[in-house]
Design an enzyme around this catalytic site. Structure first.
Site, mmCIF file in Angstrom:
data_model
loop_
_atom_site.group_PDB
_atom_site.id
_atom_site.type_symbol
_atom_site.label_atom_id
_atom_site.label_comp_id
_atom_site.label_asym_id
_atom_site.label_seq_id
_atom_site.Cartn_x
_atom_site.Cartn_y
_atom_site.Cartn_z
ATOM 1 N N TYR A 14 6.562 -2.746 -8.476
ATOM 2 C CA TYR A 14 5.296 -2.049 -8.264
ATOM 3 C C TYR A 14 4.578 -1.688 -9.560
ATOM 4 O O TYR A 14 3.460 -1.185 -9.524
ATOM 5 C CB TYR A 14 5.519 -0.781 -7.434
ATOM 6 C CG TYR A 14 6.035 -1.078 -6.041
ATOM 7 C CD1 TYR A 14 5.232 -1.707 -5.098
ATOM 8 C CD2 TYR A 14 7.336 -0.750 -5.681
ATOM 9 C CE1 TYR A 14 5.718 -2.001 -3.827
ATOM 10 C CE2 TYR A 14 7.821 -1.026 -4.413
ATOM 11 C CZ TYR A 14 7.009 -1.648 -3.489
ATOM 12 O OH TYR A 14 7.480 -1.938 -2.246
ATOM 13 N N HIS A 19 -1.748 1.081 -6.819
ATOM 14 C CA HIS A 19 -1.163 2.312 -6.282
ATOM 15 C C HIS A 19 -0.402 3.103 -7.348
ATOM 16 O O HIS A 19 -0.144 4.283 -7.167
ATOM 17 C CB HIS A 19 -0.206 1.952 -5.137
ATOM 18 C CG HIS A 19 -0.473 2.663 -3.845
ATOM 19 N ND1 HIS A 19 -1.547 3.504 -3.615
ATOM 20 C CD2 HIS A 19 0.220 2.660 -2.682
ATOM 21 C CE1 HIS A 19 -1.506 3.967 -2.386
ATOM 22 N NE2 HIS A 19 -0.443 3.485 -1.792
ATOM 23 N N TYR A 64 8.754 6.872 -2.922
ATOM 24 C CA TYR A 64 7.728 5.968 -2.427
ATOM 25 C C TYR A 64 6.516 6.806 -2.054
ATOM 26 O O TYR A 64 6.616 7.979 -1.709
ATOM 27 C CB TYR A 64 8.194 5.071 -1.275
ATOM 28 C CG TYR A 64 9.214 4.060 -1.742
ATOM 29 C CD1 TYR A 64 8.802 2.902 -2.388
ATOM 30 C CD2 TYR A 64 10.567 4.291 -1.585
ATOM 31 C CE1 TYR A 64 9.737 1.984 -2.856
ATOM 32 C CE2 TYR A 64 11.501 3.384 -2.044
ATOM 33 C CZ TYR A 64 11.078 2.232 -2.683
ATOM 34 O OH TYR A 64 12.002 1.335 -3.150
ATOM 35 N N ASN A 66 4.280 7.213 0.331
ATOM 36 C CA ASN A 66 4.014 7.916 1.593
ATOM 37 C C ASN A 66 4.834 9.183 1.769
ATOM 38 O O ASN A 66 4.539 9.976 2.659
ATOM 39 C CB ASN A 66 4.249 6.981 2.780
ATOM 40 C CG ASN A 66 3.285 5.815 2.784
ATOM 41 O OD1 ASN A 66 2.392 5.721 1.950
ATOM 42 N ND2 ASN A 66 3.464 4.919 3.718
ATOM 43 N N ASN A 113 -2.165 8.116 1.727
ATOM 44 C CA ASN A 113 -0.941 8.600 2.378
ATOM 45 C C ASN A 113 -0.078 9.486 1.489
ATOM 46 O O ASN A 113 0.604 10.379 1.982
ATOM 47 C CB ASN A 113 -0.128 7.431 2.925
ATOM 48 C CG ASN A 113 -0.809 6.797 4.125
ATOM 49 O OD1 ASN A 113 -1.481 7.468 4.897
ATOM 50 N ND2 ASN A 113 -0.649 5.494 4.272
#
Length: 191
Positions: A14, A19, A64, A66, A113
């Protein structure tokens, strides 16, 4: 004591995605002020140090995106941090053009989120945040957009935006959030 939280997803795959711009901001801050973010605490990586005379904890949640609140809320509770004045969250924003930033004292999650989970677990949406523009999703696939990487031009814009984020954090620490909003907010349509 101030908590400065940058949102992102753990794991190498990632790194460099839209994000993870919050993690990138924490990296820039940690490098400038010599604060290593390598201690595990409350489902996050943290680093403790000083910025311009203020005690800070830099935070990268490892839950993560969320589930970011599972790190942020317990840290705020443990360190007795007042979310309204001693917490700032840095996240990506698809409603802003790439590289622009928006400083806010409070607000909705705006469909994000990570912010939604923090709001739910803090029990309040009244905490400062710095939103970094990563560009609008144009093909309807939001997951691919936020987990995608920048082209060269957008990468330059995001890299340049980190100075603005750093300046906004420094003003936040000095109790000058209004000044940060006046200096760095752009006139763009938001939620």
């Amino acid at each position: 004591m101030f908590l400065i939280v940058g949102l992102g997803n753990p794991e190498r795959k990632y790194e460099g995605t839209r994000h993870n711009v919050g993690f990138e901001a924490i990296d820039v801050i940690s490098k400038k002020y010599g604060i290593e973010v390598n201690q595990k605490e409350q489902k996050g990586l943290v680093g403790k140090g000083m910025i311009n005379g203020y005690k800070v904890i830099l935070v990268k949640p490892q839950t993560y995106m969320n589930l970011s609140g599972e790190c942020v809320a317990p840290l705020a509770d443990y360190y007795d941090v007042d979310p309204e004045t001693e917490l700032v969250v840095i996240s990506d924003d698809v409603s802003l053009s790439t590289g622009n930033i928006r400083v806010r004292k409070k607000g909705s999650a705006g469909g994000h989120n990570g912010l939604k989970n923090i709001i739910a677990l803090l029990g309040s949406n009244v905490f400062p945040r710095i939103r970094v523009g990563v560009g609008e999703c144009t093909d309807g696939d939001m997951v691919s957009h936020v987990l995608g990487r920048y082209d060269a031009e957008d990468r330059e814009r995001v890299d340049a935006s980190m100075e603005k984020v750093l300046g906004a954090v420094e003003l936040f620490l000095a109790g000058e959030l209004d000044a940060a909003m006046n200096k760095y907010n752009v006139k763009e349509k938001l939620d």
